[in-house]
Design an enzyme around this catalytic site. Structure first.
Site, PDB file in Angstrom:
ATOM      1  N   SER A 116       3.211 -68.895  -9.310  1.00 14.61           N
ATOM      2  CA  SER A 116       1.823 -69.013  -9.289  1.00 14.61           C
ATOM      3  C   SER A 116       1.000 -67.621  -9.169  1.00 14.61           C
ATOM      4  O   SER A 116      -0.218 -67.607  -9.106  1.00 14.61           O
ATOM      5  CB  SER A 116       1.775 -69.773  -7.982  1.00 14.61           C
ATOM      6  OG  SER A 116       2.216 -69.012  -6.928  1.00 14.61           O
ATOM      7  N   LYS A 131      -3.449 -61.702  -3.658  1.00 16.74           N
ATOM      8  CA  LYS A 131      -3.444 -62.928  -3.967  1.00 16.74           C
ATOM      9  C   LYS A 131      -4.166 -63.752  -3.088  1.00 16.74           C
ATOM     10  O   LYS A 131      -4.641 -63.570  -1.963  1.00 16.74           O
ATOM     11  CB  LYS A 131      -2.035 -63.523  -3.722  1.00 16.74           C
ATOM     12  CG  LYS A 131      -1.764 -65.121  -4.659  1.00 16.74           C
ATOM     13  CD  LYS A 131      -0.221 -65.360  -4.544  1.00 16.74           C
ATOM     14  CE  LYS A 131      -0.164 -66.823  -5.227  1.00 16.74           C
ATOM     15  NZ  LYS A 131       1.323 -67.002  -5.249  1.00 16.74           N
ATOM     16  N   SER A 134       7.340 -67.381  -7.589  1.00 20.40           N
ATOM     17  CA  SER A 134       5.915 -67.102  -8.050  1.00 20.40           C
ATOM     18  C   SER A 134       5.591 -65.563  -8.107  1.00 20.40           C
ATOM     19  O   SER A 134       4.623 -65.157  -8.423  1.00 20.40           O
ATOM     20  CB  SER A 134       5.112 -68.011  -6.945  1.00 20.40           C
ATOM     21  OG  SER A 134       4.929 -69.177  -7.306  1.00 20.40           O
TER      22      SER A 134
END
Lengths: 476, 96
Positions: free
Chosen positions: A154, A79, A178
């Site tokens: 996210s 990420k 997330s």
């Protein structure tokens, strides 16, 4: 095995590498080729890293020498808020578009030591604020299951990369869901470890009392392998825990699963999804596990408490981004103009919204009514969960109230977007480990969309949550 | 109810400028979020703040630092304005 190499799980790839069915380079190339082919349509990666020939060769050498690290030679996605030395890390924000990591995050160091390789950095909602990746400054990620829909967020880029087989597995971060929510929306497994189980040194902070790094993977077993590699005390993160912090959790032969019926029956939960959930519970019961009803009344206020605490921490954590030392630096007439311009141009609208909200709930005159009240609610929630765990090993509910929605469906209404996190935020508020594992699919407008079942365990019970996920995989 | 003036004030505190064109939408969103989190108000809780919260700050112990200068070059490279290894900002105190 005849399937393409990039579709392998960690376990399958590790086996194939040792059986000499493929080389590390072939595995890397398969993932890289798939990523090059599909990323323009999906926007799962913000950047694909060049192959690190030395790391690939070193991993191959270790495997040839009989190294047993399951992650050796495995290409992973990271990420875009986890630091990899020398690489750009932007948190999908204009603010950090050009920012280069000066050091490796602790999780990166540990994965490198295990021999893992990094394919690239994945898209996300800006600074991890969002549930759809629509808040990325660099365009949304599309759900590989149905490109007209969001992949969740996210960590939507990491989830899409794993689900579309553009990597073998990935890391994400989870502040209110997330990791777990995008895992549910893309049909993969996502684990949010116990608060403090994984070091956050080198993670771009969102809500420091809530954030955890965790794996997104194609199976519960893969998630466990990644978790085992990154967990553990770290002198560089004072909030990390060690083996002795929480009492050891025994792994029972058969699980007692707590079901908060009132929570699942509430309005807003898609009836079709509820049916899949009930069927999954029946299968678990048929496999010999016990279901018990539990009550978690404070859960209905958890989301409100979360949307006070998280923005408060956001407003503090993001204050450091002022255009002075690094990041987007706009210049005006005065020093105050420099701050104002840099922050106004650098941050997207959701980030601004949450900074303002955090500034509000911490301001004199409101801190008692909002922040301290939310903090007290958090304590009550934690106590309710602790009481429930006297009756059961894990607590189950659906990961999300409905399957993945279409682009734009919720982006005009922040509260509707926040409701996506209604089930997942409790684990962040209590600090307990939680996992989402695919439980089936619902039919919506001609599409078959994956949905996830969510298990929470008590502090330090990460392996218990993983065990529950494996039981679902077996029972399905 | 949040007013446009409230939002403007908060933005100033947070060092963010909200353009007039965005102010209406921002105030509306802000208001709907506050209404939602306002449900906390109705909760009967053990008096907020009376008990020590379980969430507390954790600082790590001072330990052996890394060798001086290890990261200097990389950090200085990211400065938007610099003079050698010094970070340069606007003058904030006038001499006269």
């Amino acid at each position: 095995m005849t399937k393409p190499l990039n579709e392998y799980t960690i376990v399958e790839a590790a086996r194939a590498l040792r059986a000499r069915e493929c080389t590390v380079l072939e595995l890397w190339d398969a993932c890289r080729t798939a990523a090059e082919e599909k990323n323009p349509a999906l926007n799962a990666y913000l950047e694909l890293f060049d192959a690190d020939d030395a790391a690939i060769a070193a991993a191959q050498k270790r495997i040839d020498a009989g190294d047993t690290s399951m992650l050796c030679g495995i290409p992973l996605a990271m990420k875009d808020n986890i630091l990899v030395e020398g690489k750009t890390v932007s948190a999908a924000s204009k603010m950090l578009e050009q920012y280069r990591a000066t050091y490796d995050a602790t999780v990166t160091t540990r994965l490198k030591k295990a021999g893992a390789l990094f394919l690239g950095r994945t898209n996300m909602d800006e600074f991890a604020m969002g549930s759809s990746t629509e808040h990325s400054a660099f365009g949304p990620t599309r759900n590989p299951v149905d490109p007209s829909r969001i992949p969740g967020g996210s960590s939507g880029g990491s989830a899409a990369a794993v689900a579309a087989h553009l990597c073998i597995a990935a890391l994400g971060s989870d502040t209110g869901g997330s990791i777990r929510q995008p895992a549910a929306h893309t049909g993969i497994v996502g684990l949010k470890p116990t608060y403090g189980a994984v070091s956050r040194n080198g993670l771009i902070a969102l809500g420091s009392s809530l954030d955890q790094i965790g794996p997104l993977a194609k199976s519960a077993e893969d998630a466990e392998i990644l978790f085992a590699a990154i967990r553990g005390h770290d002198p560089l993160d004072g909030t990390t825990i060690d083996e002795a912090t929480y009492p050891p959790v025994a792994l029972p032969e058969k699980l007692t699963i707590g079901i908060p019926r009132a929570l699942i029956g509430q309005d807003g939960v898609d009836p079709a999804l509820r049916t899949v959930f009930t069927e999954t519970l029946s299968k678990l019961e048929a496999a010999g596990h016990t279901l018990v009803d539990i009550e978690l009344p404070m859960s209905s206020s958890a989301l409100a408490a979360y949307y006070v605490i998280m923005p408060a921490e956001v407003s503090a954590n993001l204050a450091r981004l002022d255009g002075m030392r690094y990041g987007h630096a706009a210049r005006g007439k005065t020093l105050l103009d420099d701050y104002l311009l840099s922050r106004t141009e650098g941050f997207g609208s959701e980030t601004k919204r949450r900074i303002l909200l955090g500034t509000f709930v911490l301001s004199s005159g409101y801190i008692d009514a909002y922040y301290r009240k939310a903090d007290a609610a958090r304590e009550v929630l934690r106590a309710e969960y602790a009481r429930a765990f006297a009756q059961c090993d894990v607590i189950a509910f659906p990961t999300t109230p409905s399957a993945a929605f279409r682009f734009g469906e919720k982006s005009g209404d922040p509260v509707a977007m926040y409701l996506e996190d209604v089930f997942t935020v409790t684990a962040n508020l209590t600090g307990m480990p939680a996992i989402s594992v695919p439980m089936g699919a619902v039919e919506t407008e001609g599409a078959r969309l994956p949905v996830g079942i969510h298990f929470t365990a008590s502090h330090g019970g990460d392996t218990l949550a993983l065990l529950a996920a494996r039981e679902v995989e077996t029972a399905r | 109810m949040a007013t446009k003036e409230d939002v403007r004030k908060l933005a100033a505190l947070a060092r963010i400028a909200i353009a007039d064109a965005e102010l209406d939408a921002f105030t509306k969103d802000f208001d709907s979020i506050l209404t939602y989190v306002g449900q906390l108000d109705a909760l009967e809780l053990p008096h907020a703040g009376a008990t020590r919260p379980a969430v507390r700050n954790v600082m790590r112990e001072d330990g052996t630092p890394h060798e001086t200068g290890k990261y200097t070059e990389r950090l200085v490279a990211q400065f938007p304005q610099k003079d050698g290894d010094y970070l340069e900002v606007k003058q904030i105190i006038a001499h006269d």
